[in-house]
Design a protein around this motif. Structure first.
Motif, PDB file in Angstrom:
ATOM      1  N   GLN A   8       0.874  -1.187   0.000  1.00  0.00           N
ATOM      2  CA  GLN A   8       0.000   0.000   0.000  1.00  0.00           C
ATOM      3  C   GLN A   8       0.900   1.222   0.000  1.00  0.00           C
ATOM      4  O   GLN A   8       1.864   1.257   0.762  1.00  0.00           O
ATOM      5  N   VAL A   9       0.576   2.184  -0.851  1.00  0.00           N
ATOM      6  CA  VAL A   9       1.351   3.433  -0.836  1.00  0.00           C
ATOM      7  C   VAL A   9       0.378   4.613  -0.749  1.00  0.00           C
ATOM      8  O   VAL A   9      -0.726   4.545  -1.283  1.00  0.00           O
ATOM      9  N   PRO A  10       0.801   5.684  -0.064  1.00  0.00           N
ATOM     10  CA  PRO A  10      -0.113   6.821   0.092  1.00  0.00           C
ATOM     11  C   PRO A  10      -0.161   7.722  -1.139  1.00  0.00           C
ATOM     12  O   PRO A  10       0.759   7.706  -1.957  1.00  0.00           O
ATOM     13  N   PRO A  31       2.715  12.983   2.700  1.00  0.00           N
ATOM     14  CA  PRO A  31       1.815  11.905   2.280  1.00  0.00           C
ATOM     15  C   PRO A  31       0.386  12.289   2.631  1.00  0.00           C
ATOM     16  O   PRO A  31       0.152  12.987   3.625  1.00  0.00           O
ATOM     17  N   GLN A  36      -5.027   6.275  -0.773  1.00  0.00           N
ATOM     18  CA  GLN A  36      -3.898   5.379  -1.035  1.00  0.00           C
ATOM     19  C   GLN A  36      -4.153   4.453  -2.209  1.00  0.00           C
ATOM     20  O   GLN A  36      -5.293   4.336  -2.686  1.00  0.00           O
ATOM     21  N   GLU A  38      -3.229   0.423  -3.554  1.00  0.00           N
ATOM     22  CA  GLU A  38      -2.744  -0.879  -3.095  1.00  0.00           C
ATOM     23  C   GLU A  38      -2.620  -1.809  -4.294  1.00  0.00           C
ATOM     24  O   GLU A  38      -3.499  -1.807  -5.163  1.00  0.00           O
ATOM     25  N   SER A  90      -7.331   1.669  -5.881  1.00  0.00           N
ATOM     26  CA  SER A  90      -6.835   3.007  -5.567  1.00  0.00           C
ATOM     27  C   SER A  90      -7.976   3.944  -5.192  1.00  0.00           C
ATOM     28  O   SER A  90      -9.027   3.934  -5.827  1.00  0.00           O
ATOM     29  N   ALA A 103       2.082   7.099  -7.425  1.00  0.00           N
ATOM     30  CA  ALA A 103       1.800   6.008  -6.474  1.00  0.00           C
ATOM     31  C   ALA A 103       1.850   4.666  -7.201  1.00  0.00           C
ATOM     32  O   ALA A 103       2.421   3.691  -6.698  1.00  0.00           O
ATOM     33  N   ILE A 146       6.085   9.869  -1.833  1.00  0.00           N
ATOM     34  CA  ILE A 146       5.299   8.629  -1.721  1.00  0.00           C
ATOM     35  C   ILE A 146       6.188   7.504  -1.199  1.00  0.00           C
ATOM     36  O   ILE A 146       5.772   6.697  -0.369  1.00  0.00           O
ATOM     37  N   ARG A 149       6.923   8.264   2.641  1.00  0.00           N
ATOM     38  CA  ARG A 149       5.738   8.133   3.508  1.00  0.00           C
ATOM     39  C   ARG A 149       5.766   9.075   4.704  1.00  0.00           C
ATOM     40  O   ARG A 149       5.215   8.781   5.754  1.00  0.00           O
TER      41      ARG A 149
END
Ligand code: MEV
Length: 286
Positions: A8-10, A31, A36, A38, A90, A103, A146, A149
């Motif tokens: 998962q990324v913001p 962030p 987010q 994923e 997303s 992202a 990103i 974080r």
């Protein structure tokens, strides 16, 4: 390539420094607290080949992977056979200044880093190269925040510096419902640079100073000087928004929403990202 993978990324947002960061100015980015992206990869999840879901946007991802394969193979390196199911979820709106493509690039880079043998050191550059596919040459700011974080200051070619702050002022995010391509906004700023280089230089300097004010404000706020901190963040945001206005990147609907938020008591309101629409960020006394 047989391991399961999930990340998962913001989303990201930029407090100050947009556009000028492409020409060496400092930018400040954070962030996003809620949005987010994923990705999940299941090697068992398809009957041969790579299946990407949901259908919407899957072609773009397959094209991205195919471009990586081409580049990889053109350098006589072996690209692994990708078989399985890649699921992408997303909550980051596209073209809204919140780093949806960055992202995706960070998540895909992390996923492929092991099978392609990309070292931690090279991962940032790899993700930036992917992002260039979406909107031409980028400064790397979106990829940097990103990946980090956490709140950072950023200078292109020097990279990110984590701010190490724990407490930030209250910011809210407001969708103008207008969407704009980063590349088009960058071209608009470039055009102004050709038409009026002196003005363009003054605007870059003003945006650079806006970043300094915002940065100073965040640090003061975190260290307990809340009133002074808010004052500096406000100054930085207002100055940054004036740069967006001079670049003609604040559409009428965004300007009306900005005025409404200010009338409701926001201390400062600015666009975040490339401009031309997307989200407004508002600063409040908490
Ligand atoms: C986009 O989020 C920020 C810009 O400064 C472009 C970039 O830094 O690559 C407009």
């Amino acid at each position: 390539m047989s391991s399961r993978f999930q990340i998962q990324v913001p989303a990201k947002w930029i407090l100050a420094g947009e556009h000028a960061v492409l020409r060496g100015a400092t930018a400040v980015a954070l962030p996003h607290p809620e949005m987010q992206l994923e990705i999940r990869f299941d090697p068992q999840g398809s009957c041969g080949g790579l299946k990407v879901s949901p259908q919407e946007g899957s072609q773009e991802i397959l094209d991205l992977i195919s471009a990586i394969r081409d580049r990889w193979e053109s350098e006589d390196r072996v690209f692994p056979k990708l078989e399985g199911h890649l699921e992408v979820k997303s909550s980051i709106p596209i073209g809204a200044g919140l780093g949806s493509s960055a992202a995706l690039c960070v998540a895909i880079s992390r996923w492929l880093s092991e099978p392609l043998g990309i070292s931690k050191k090279d991962l940032f550059e790899f993700a930036i190269q992917l992002e260039h596919r979406f909107h031409g040459r980028s400064s790397g700011l979106d990829i940097a925040v990103i990946s980090a974080r956490e709140p950072i200051s950023f200078v292109a070619n020097r990279g990110a510096r984590p701010l190490g702050i724990r407490k930030i002022p209250r910011f809210t995010f407001h969708d103008t419902e207008l969407r704009a391509r980063t590349s088009e906004c960058v071209i608009r700023v470039e055009k102004l640079r050709e038409e009026d280089p002196a003005l363009a230089m003054r605007l870059d300097e003003a945006m650079s100073a806006a970043s300094r004010f915002a940065l100073e404000g965040l640090v003061l706020y975190d260290s307990g000087s809340q009133t002074q901190g808010l004052e500096q963040v406000k100054r930085g945001m207002m100055q940054a928004q004036e740069c967006f206005r001079s670049w003609q990147l604040v559409p009428g609907a965004a300007h009306r929403m900005e005025r409404k938020l200010l009338a409701e008591g926001a201390l400062a309101v600015k666009l975040t990202g490339a401009g031309g629409g997307g989200f407004l960020v508002a600063l409040w006394v908490d």
